[in-house]
Design an enzyme around this catalytic site. Sequence first.
Site, short mmCIF file in Angstrom:
data_model
loop_
_atom_site.label_atom_id
_atom_site.label_comp_id
_atom_site.label_asym_id
_atom_site.label_seq_id
_atom_site.Cartn_x
_atom_site.Cartn_y
_atom_site.Cartn_z
CG ASP A 5 74.08 42.99 20.75
OD1 ASP A 5 74.43 41.81 20.88
OD2 ASP A 5 74.67 43.78 19.96
CE1 TYR A 47 79.14 47.35 18.21
CE2 TYR A 47 77.37 46.98 19.75
CZ TYR A 47 78.01 46.66 18.58
OH TYR A 47 77.51 45.65 17.79
CE LYS A 100 77.68 41.89 19.28
NZ LYS A 100 77.27 43.27 19.56
CG HIS A 107 82.31 42.22 17.13
ND1 HIS A 107 82.26 43.32 17.94
CD2 HIS A 107 81.32 42.41 16.22
CE1 HIS A 107 81.28 44.13 17.53
NE2 HIS A 107 80.71 43.59 16.49
#
Length: 276
Positions: free
Chosen positions: A49, A54, A79, A112
Amino acid sequence: MTKQIFPEVTLNNNVSVPQLGLGVWQSREGGEVERAIACAFEAGYRSIDTAAIYENERGVGAAIKNSGISRDEIFVTSKVWNSDQGFDITISAFGNSLKLLGLEYLDLYLVHWPVAGKYKETWKALELLYRKGMVRAIGVSNFLTHHLEKLLQEAEVVPAVNQIEFHPYLIQQDLFDYCVEKNIRVEAWGPLMQGKFTKIRLFAEIAEKYNKTAAQVLLRWHIQRGVITIPKSVNESRIKENVAIFDFSLSEEKMDQINKLDKNYRFGPDPDNFDF
Ligand code: NAD
C-alpha cells in the site's frame, strides 16, 4: 522464497486481495522502502500500500521489479493526492504514479481524502481508468458515511474499498455497517495504532495466553473483524512478526474484550475537519 498462504478477500467486483499487506507511509524512498518490500516478499506478503504523497513509488516499483515475482501475483495500491483531485488532473496523476512505479496497471487506486467540491469529479476519473482497464479496482479512503452517500448518488461504480483509520480505539461501527451494507470492503490504516498499542496492557495480557506478541494479537483481531489490514514496518523482524498470525485465533471473549476498548479516538486527522 517463502510461500506462505495469506487469506484473501474478494472485493465487490470479484477481484481478490490478500487480507494483509505492507503499508509504506514514511518508508523512505530508495533503499529503505526497497529493503522493506524485499523482506516482506520473502516473508510471503504480496500486497503493498503506497500513495503519491508518500513519495516512494519509484522505490516500490524497483522492489517489485527486482523481486522477480510475476506481476499478477502482486497487489499494488496507490492513491491520488488531494492537490491532484479533479477530473483531468487525476488522470494525469494516475499516469505519473504508474510511471514512477514502472507498472502498466494498478490493482487498486484510491481517492486519498474526501476533498470537498472535488471528490465527485475525481471519482469520475477513477471510473474512466477502471473502465479502460488501467486499474483492477477503485475505491476511496477516509470517507465517512455522509461522503459515501453523496458519492453513491452519482457513482456508476460502487467503491470496492474504503480505507479508513481503524483499530480498537476507533471501530466506527455505524460506518463499518454502512460499508458492509453497500458491499464496500473496509481496509484498516493505522492498524497498529501507529505503534501506540504497546501502551495498552490488554494486548500484552492476551498475548501471553496465546504465546504470541501484542502486535500479533492486535493484527489477528483485524483479521477476525474481516478487514483488510496493512501494518507498516521497515524492520525485518517486525515485518516477519506481523504475518505470523494465521496459526491461531482469538476466542470470542478476547475479541469482545478488545472491541470494548473503542472510544472513538483518532491518532490521525478527522475526515470532517482536515486542512491539507
Ligand atoms: P501502523 O498502525 O501500521 O503503525 C506503524 C508503526 O507501528 C511502525 O512505524 C512501527 O513503529 C510500529 N510497529 C510495526 N510493527 C510493529 C511490531 N511488530 N511491534 C512493535 N511496533 C511495531 O501505522 P500507519 O503506518 O499509519 O498505517 C499503516 C499503513 O496504512 C501506512 O503505512 C499507509 O500505507 C496506510 N495509511 C493510509 C492513510 C490514509 O489516509 N489512507 C493514512 C495513514 C496510513
